[in-house]
Design a protein around this motif. Structure first.
Motif, PDB file in Angstrom:
ATOM      1  N   TRP A 274     -16.222   3.338   1.828  1.00  0.00           N
ATOM      2  CA  TRP A 274     -14.797   3.452   1.529  1.00  0.00           C
ATOM      3  C   TRP A 274     -13.945   2.589   2.459  1.00  0.00           C
ATOM      4  N   SER A 275     -14.600   1.784   3.306  1.00  0.00           N
ATOM      5  CA  SER A 275     -13.783   0.919   4.155  1.00  0.00           C
ATOM      6  C   SER A 275     -13.826  -0.496   3.587  1.00  0.00           C
ATOM      7  N   ASN A 276     -13.113  -1.381   4.208  1.00  0.00           N
ATOM      8  CA  ASN A 276     -12.865  -2.692   3.624  1.00  0.00           C
ATOM      9  C   ASN A 276     -14.138  -3.499   3.332  1.00  0.00           C
TER      10      ASN A 276
ATOM     11  N   LEU B 106      -8.331   6.050   7.911  1.00  0.00           N
ATOM     12  CA  LEU B 106      -7.743   6.619   6.691  1.00  0.00           C
ATOM     13  C   LEU B 106      -8.752   7.490   5.959  1.00  0.00           C
ATOM     14  N   MET B 107      -9.974   6.973   5.778  1.00  0.00           N
ATOM     15  CA  MET B 107     -10.954   7.723   5.005  1.00  0.00           C
ATOM     16  C   MET B 107     -11.425   8.961   5.750  1.00  0.00           C
TER      17      MET B 107
ATOM     18  N   ALA C 187      -5.446   3.528   0.972  1.00  0.00           N
ATOM     19  CA  ALA C 187      -6.648   2.796   1.369  1.00  0.00           C
ATOM     20  C   ALA C 187      -7.132   1.884   0.243  1.00  0.00           C
TER      21      ALA C 187
ATOM     22  N   VAL D 232      -8.384  -4.161  10.538  1.00  0.00           N
ATOM     23  CA  VAL D 232      -8.382  -3.706   9.141  1.00  0.00           C
ATOM     24  C   VAL D 232      -9.454  -2.639   8.921  1.00  0.00           C
TER      25      VAL D 232
ATOM     26  N   PHE E 164      -4.773  -1.030   0.352  1.00  0.00           N
ATOM     27  CA  PHE E 164      -4.844  -1.786   1.603  1.00  0.00           C
ATOM     28  C   PHE E 164      -6.151  -2.580   1.679  1.00  0.00           C
ATOM     29  N   ASP E 165      -7.232  -2.013   1.148  1.00  0.00           N
ATOM     30  CA  ASP E 165      -8.535  -2.670   1.217  1.00  0.00           C
ATOM     31  C   ASP E 165      -8.814  -3.551   0.017  1.00  0.00           C
TER      32      ASP E 165
ATOM     33  N   SER F 250      -8.967   1.282   7.846  1.00  0.00           N
ATOM     34  CA  SER F 250      -9.496   1.880   6.625  1.00  0.00           C
ATOM     35  C   SER F 250     -10.460   3.011   6.940  1.00  0.00           C
TER      36      SER F 250
ATOM     37  N   ALA G 111       0.838  -1.210   0.000  1.00  0.00           N
ATOM     38  CA  ALA G 111       0.000   0.000   0.000  1.00  0.00           C
ATOM     39  C   ALA G 111       0.871   1.257   0.000  1.00  0.00           C
TER      40      ALA G 111
END
Lengths: 354, 261, 287
Positions: free
Chosen positions: C117-119, B247-248, B197, B240, B200-201, B244, B70
């Motif tokens: 926007w997350s996993n 980050l967002m 992100a 995780v 990573f995601d 994320s 990432a």
């Protein structure tokens, strides 16, 4: 400090010629106003002098030396932008310091010159502020200080006051003039506001379709505009067409209008404020019978639209001069011959601005 | 006013939607702190699954790989994406509309198709699976987002600032370094976080491009779920999703993403 | 007409654009082209294997009743998910755009978009915890309702739909919100001045004006859902075989890449068709 001259400048954007063989001298130390309708090429000319526009042909000289091919950053100009373009992420002092840092001026000298420039624009103690914390007039002063702190050879101003409201604009006109005189720098500014050009400039140049149509001291250009376009663009003018004779202009109706002595060609232009109305025939040499079509009150002045000699003439004056007159009333239109000017007629087929 | 009941039921609906969106995530987070490995209630708080993560070599390796991939993706995508955004904004490049339209397919085409296509192509040119292939793919997916975020920031930039700097004697490079980049900094940082992100995601593309055995975290989680639950998966999944979301949130703060202006 | 300076500037711009677009060419556009070619091969072009160009992979799709049926199933699930997302998401967007004001609006919007926007994988995983037999949802309902409740949702198509709606509804809310927010307040005031009630304003002003945004949102949900395989796999179990999972299998389990490429390409064709049909709305709302 140096004069600027451009010769034979041509710049085309596709089929449009923004500059069309323009030649003009900006004398050293003068405050020169470039005036013209939108699309006349005045901004292109300023940007060509700055170096943001590369002309297709012609030469720009600063201090007698050609600057063709010299990039903007090496032309030693100062520029004030319409939006001021103050760097928002720097303080006022940072904005002023930028040009000095680029020139590798030592820190102490920088500080001294920044203080000096801020004092000149009367913003002592504002060095630590951010542009966002300043009023419009203050931003204008910072933009001015930033442009001159590097001691450029010429100062270029692009509509410098158009973002200010009316009252502040008048105040800043006086300020700009004072600062330019104190520094003694050659300044060239672009404006679409004719009053601003007349107030500020030592000399003005009128541009039209990429060409220079008239140039000179404001008063001289005002009194003797030279052609019909300039007469109408600068202020307003009543134009009379007819056959020039040694004694004046013979109208189609047979009346003879006396003009100023000298050249007797083209048509006669008379400023609305040079004309007077009277209900009875005056004993003056220039008198035309007419009828008042409309009276327009504008506070300090009144303008009358008068049907005379087959056209509509504008007459402007103090409200007291129109007392006792009414719309529809027959009147006489008169003016002293010395207040009229011979001007070249419009080129046929060319639309006039304004 | 008849407005009140309508507005009230609207707010209620929005509230229900938020419950729908967050409840599963919160349940998962809670379960990761439950001592029972089989989600048994009553709930008994414990951090044993988190502690176990540190001894699970496979998970640690995948996590580390996810992070450095990432980072690499963020660095590359931000650099070349910002350059492209600045060029598209500053110059009237011929075919600009087409270039902007070309950013759409990497976002709009389902990742399943993009991912399998990458697998086929990389295999065909002899690159095969592995981390370089994953980075190649992730950068391509992140690029459009970087360009969009940086372009949004550029919209607020007054180009006469650059002209002013040049009129003051600054060379083009100095102008970029001292005027343009400082202004863009928040947008560029947001773009970098976004790119991080995205990588990573990212699961789908990694799934097809990572070499079995050296996978990224999401691929590892997927295979673990399919093989059968291990409670550590709860714990690592919670970490995780926290990463994320944080980050967002940072991106949103920096780029005012989705809000007004 | 461009002078030397302008040509040099264009050259510099192209140099700055080149890395990004070459990257996209190499990692997206060439792969998509390669896949088209691969779909025409009889076998993997490995050393020692015979291969030739053929349309057999496409014929396999048409000859087997299973593949078209699965494609149809994927498109049907995508349609249901899209519809549910619109129905559930539009009211939220409406409330955010027209009822809630100020800072709380911004915060709520962020809260709605954040999961998107997350996993995605982890969020689907969290549903498996909730839905599994005797899982949290069953336990919670059993506690409230009399008797032992067994929803039996785990590994059903319904579970797949729930998970996908959860994944994509924020997207619809965002696009609908942006469309609604762009509507000039004075239009609504004008409609009210003309005597229109709330519902009439919604039907005659807000809905038509927000339509391009809604279509854009719908397409941006439909397309990825039609190509989903992870969600059906995890939430659907044996019921979760879709066109997407079949493609996945060709690449990771069966290793029939040419067939996988052909199926991918068929899906791509469907997707591009939908995108092309919706492109006026997409252009208008995404500018």
């Amino acid at each position: 400090m140096s004069g600027v001259s451009v010769s034979g400048l041509v710049k085309a954007w596709g089929p449009v010629r923004a500059l069309d063989g323009l030649t003009l001298d900006f004398p050293e130390g003068s405050f020169f106003g470039l005036l013209g309708p939108s699309g006349s090429g005045k901004t292109t000319l300023l940007r060509a002098i700055a170096g943001f526009v590369t002309p297709d042909a012609g030469t720009v000289r600063i201090g007698g030396q050609s600057v063709d091919g010299v990039p903007v950053e090496r032309r030693e100009i100062g520029m004030v932008f319409q939006s001021y373009a103050l760097f928002p992420h720097m303080t006022v002092a940072g904005n002023l310091s930028f040009g000095l840092e680029v020139r590798r001026v030592p820190a102490r000298e920088r500080a001294r010159r920044i203080d000096e420039a801020l004092a000149l624009v009367r913003l002592e103690g504002f060095g630590g502020r951010r542009p966002a914390e300043l009023s419009g007039g203050q931003r204008q002063r910072v933009a001015m200080a930033r442009a001159i702190v590097t001691r450029p050879r010429v100062l270029l101003l692009d509509e410098p006051l158009s973002a200010l409201d009316r009252g502040l604009r008048t105040e800043m006109q006086i300020e700009l003039r004072r600062i330019q005189r104190e520094v003694g720098i050659t300044a060239i500014f672009v404006t679409h506001d004719q009053e601003e050009a007349l107030t500020l400039s030592d000399r003005i140049g009128i541009l039209r379709e990429g060409r220079l149509v008239r140039e000179g001291p404001p008063r001289a250009v005002w009194d003797d505009p030279g052609d019909a376009f300039t007469a109408r663009f600068l202020g307003a003018a009543n134009l009379f067409t007819g056959t020039p004779e040694p004694g004046g202009l013979r109208l189609a109706s047979g009346a003879l209008l006396a003009g100023p002595p000298g050249r007797t060609t083209g048509c006669l232009a008379v400023r609305p404020e040079a004309m007077a109305l009277s209900p009875v025939e005056p004993g003056a040499p220039n008198a035309l019978p007419g009828r008042i079509a409309a009276l327009v009150f504008a506070g300090a002045t009144v303008t009358a639209l008068v049907e005379a000699a087959g056209q509509q003439a504008r007459v402007t004056g103090a409200p007291s001069a129109f007392e006792g007159l009414a719309e529809g009333q027959p009147v006489w239109l008169a003016w002293p011959p010395g207040r009229a000017a011979w001007v070249a007629p419009d080129r046929p087929g060319v639309a006039t601005g304004k | 006013m008849s407005a009140a009941p309508l507005a009230l039921s609207g707010r209620l609906w929005l509230g229900l939607m938020l419950v729908f969106l967050y409840a599963p995530i919160l349940v998962m987070a809670a379960m990761s702190l439950n001592a029972s490995p089989f989600y048994q209630l009553p709930f008994e708080a414990s951090t044993r699954w988190y502690a176990k993560l540190w001894t699970n070599r496979e998970i640690l390796a995948a996590a580390w790989r996810s992070v450095w991939i990432a980072l690499a993706v963020a660095a590359i995508a931000t650099l070349i994406g910002s350059m492209a955004a600045i060029a598209l904004w500053r110059h009237a490049v011929p075919g600009r509309r087409l270039l902007q339209a070309l950013l759409f397919p990497p976002i709009a085409v389902p990742w399943l198709i993009t991912g399998t296509a990458m697998l086929v192509f990389f295999f065909g040119i002899g690159l095969d699976r592995g981390s370089p292939a994953v980075i190649l793919g992730h950068v391509a997916l992140a690029l459009p987002y970087v360009i969009v975020v940086v372009t949004a920031r550029l919209q607020g930039f007054d180009p006469t600032l650059e002209e002013a700097a040049r009129s003051l004697g600054a060379r083009p490079l100095t102008v970029t370094l001292r005027i343009t980049l400082p202004f863009l900094a928040p947008g560029i940082v947001a773009a970098a976080l976004f790119a991080f992100a995205v990588s990573f995601d990212q699961f789908v593309v990694s799934y097809f491009l990572a070499r079995p055995g050296d996978t990224t975290l999401p691929v590892l989680i997927y295979t673990a779920i399919r093989k059968g639950f291990t409670p550590e998966i709860n714990a690592i999944s919670t970490i995780v999703i926290l990463v994320s979301m944080v980050l967002m949130l940072l991106v949103a703060r920096l780029a005012r993403f989705g809000g007004e202006r | 007409m461009a002078d030397r300076g302008e040509r040099a500037a264009t050259g510099r711009a192209l140099a700055m654009l080149a890395p990004a677009y070459l990257w996209l060419l190499f990692a997206v556009f060439l792969p998509l082209a390669a896949m088209a070619w691969f779909s025409l091969l009889s076998d993997l072009p490995l050393r020692g294997r015979e291969w030739h160009l053929t349309l057999a992979n496409y014929r396999a799709f048409l000859d087997s009743p299973a593949y078209p049926a699965l494609l149809w199933k994927s498109l049907r699930i995508a349609a249901v998910v899209t519809l549910l997302c619109l129905v559930a998401g539009f009211p939220c967007a409406l409330v955010l755009a027209r009822v809630i004001r100020g800072r709380s609006r911004e915060a709520l919007l962020l809260l709605v978009i954040l999961p998107f926007w997350s996993n995605a994988l982890v969020r689907v995983f969290s549903w498996t915890i909730l839905l599994r037999p005797g899982g949290v949802l069953d336990a919670a309902l059993s506690a409230v309702l009399p008797g032992e409740v067994r929803l039996g949702l785990a590994f059903t198509e319904t579970a797949v739909v729930i998970g996908l709606v959860h994944s994509y509804v924020p997207y619809v809310i965002l696009t609908a919100y942006l469309a609604l927010q762009a509507i000039d307040q004075s239009l609504i005031e004008a409609a009210r001045a003309l005597g229109a009630g709330r519902l009439r304003i919604l039907r005659r002003i807000l809905l038509p004006l927000a339509l391009p945004g809604l279509i854009a949102g719908a397409v941006l949900v439909f397309v990825p859902v039609a190509g989903s395989f992870m969600e059906p796999r995890l939430l659907g179990g044996r019921m979760g075989t879709t066109f997407g999972t079949v493609i996945e299998d060709q690449f990771v389990a069966v290793f029939n890449w040419p067939l996988g490429a052909a199926l991918s390409f068929i899906l791509l064709a469907v997707v591009l068709g939908i995108l092309a049909a919706a492109s006026p709305a997409l252009r208008r709302s995404l500018g």
